[in-house]
Design an enzyme around this catalytic site. Structure first.
Site, PDB file in Angstrom:
ATOM      1  N   THR A  39       0.835  -1.083  -0.001  1.00 21.48           N
ATOM      2  CA  THR A  39       0.042  -0.006  -0.094  1.00 21.48           C
ATOM      3  C   THR A  39       0.724   1.412   0.041  1.00 21.48           C
ATOM      4  OG1 THR A  39      -1.596  -1.370   1.241  1.00 21.48           O
ATOM      5  CG2 THR A  39      -1.974   1.327   1.162  1.00 21.48           C
ATOM      6  N   HIS A  42       1.721   2.056  -3.322  1.00 26.34           N
ATOM      7  CA  HIS A  42       0.660   2.641  -3.941  1.00 26.34           C
ATOM      8  C   HIS A  42       0.527   4.160  -3.837  1.00 26.34           C
ATOM      9  CE1 HIS A  42      -1.475  -0.961  -6.035  1.00 26.34           C
ATOM     10  NE2 HIS A  42      -0.757  -1.551  -5.143  1.00 26.34           N
TER      11      HIS A  42
END
Ligand SMILES: [Zn+2]
Ligand SMILES: [Zn+2]
Length: 337
Positions: A39, A42
């Protein structure tokens, strides 16, 4: 204090950040360790719902150093692991017990300031006690493990069922252990990196396969009388879910656990789906699974020490995010203090 601040895609800077005052029901945490996960990549590339400026880092543990006087469940000096996902309690989904779908969901380290900092202010409801004799290194796996526990709830594995896991990163290697605890029969890992396959074998996989070697579909089918009953996809790529569609036994279940890129789509052969009566489920976040996760780590039912995280300082965070991930590392953790 020092913090890594996300200021826009590929812009992450370690700067001075002045902490606000603690408000109602909040506690101040001195961050000991914060894990780095997919994450964060991201967020760094601008794909996550993070509005700059924000301090990323959502897998963190530390010590309570200050608290609002109204907080009774926690004391100064307590060691805690942080559940980053904050739900509103008022929306349709919250009122139906499905807090991971909360329409006002906020997350420390994603939409709110998180753990890539010397200190972090969190609502007391997000801080979970961890025993003093549990290392911070192990406790920092509580967040990703809590997501795996939800994945396992989604999979509802029955005793003796065969289970395939695609992907042998941190998530896959934790899933293997949970699948073993669940009383599964044959446990099969599919992973291209040899040392991860070797670690998987130590942690409970009965068979491991390199997806690039020949005939793995036939071999897995023979081992499991037509394919695993359950496949848990822990990669986050359409190739991996496609492989799951091919391998799963008739009447089987697929859990799509990995977070893929936004643009990643796939097509399904509808006749294959129909004839196999496939049950495909996603798994989002960690609804009410954080305490169970802490319990599994504290009781050493899940071995996270085996992952041997590589530690680095806040100042090197950008470097790690910029470099292609080193395949010999299972987990990076940052120690901001
Ligand atoms: Zn994570
Ligand atoms: Zn809600």
């Amino acid at each position: 204090m020092k913090a890594a601040i996300f200021k826009g895609p590929y812009e992450l800077h370690v700067d001075e950040y002045s902490l606000p005052k603690i408000e109602k029901s909040q506690v101040l945490i001195k961050v000991d360790l914060c894990g780095l996960c997919g994450t964060d990549f991201h967020i760094f590339s601008g794909e996550a719902p993070s509005k700059p400026p924000v301090i990323p880092g959502h897998e963190y543990v530390g010590t309570v150093v200050d608290k609002d006087y109204r907080v009774d469940g926690l004391s100064i000096g307590d060691h805690v692991a942080i559940d980053p996902n904050i739900y509103c309690g008022e929306c349709y989904y919250c009122r139906h017990g499905k807090i991971n779908f909360c329409t006002n969901l906020k997350a420390l380290g994603v939409t709110l300031n998180g753990g890539f900092a010397e200190y972090s202010i969190v609502p007391s409801s997000q801080a979970y006690h961890i025993p003093k004799d549990l290392s911070f290194t192990s406790a920092a796996f509580a967040e990703p493990l809590s997501c795996c526990v939800h994945g396992m709830d989604q999979a509802s594995i029955k005793l003796g069922e065969s289970v395939g896991i695609i992907g042998g990163g941190t998530i896959g290697l934790m899933m293997i252990q949970l699948v073993k605890i669940s009383g599964a029969g044959k446990i099969i890992l599919i992973e291209p990196v040899k040392f991860k396959r070797e670690m998987a074998a130590k942690l409970g996989a009965d068979y491991t396969f390199d997806p690039n070697s020949e005939n793995i579909n036939t071999q897995i089918s023979e081992l499991t009388s037509g394919g695993p009953d359950v496949i848990i996809e822990c990669v986050g790529k359409s190739e991996a879910t496609n492989l799951a569609l091919k391998l799963t036994k008739k009447g089987g279940r697929i859990i799509v656990f990995g977070l893929s890129e936004k643009k990643d789509t796939m097509s399904i052969n509808l006749q294959n789906f129909f004839h196999k009566e496939l049950d495909i489920k996603g798994s989002l976040l960690n609804p009410f699974t954080f305490a169970r996760s802490v319990e599994l780590i504290a009781s050493k039912k899940v071995n996270v020490e085996a992952f041997n995280p590589v530690l680095f300082k806040l100042d090197n965070l950008r470097e790690v995010l910029n470099n292609k991930r080193d395949l010999s590392v299972i987990k990076y953790q940052i120690s901001p203090n």
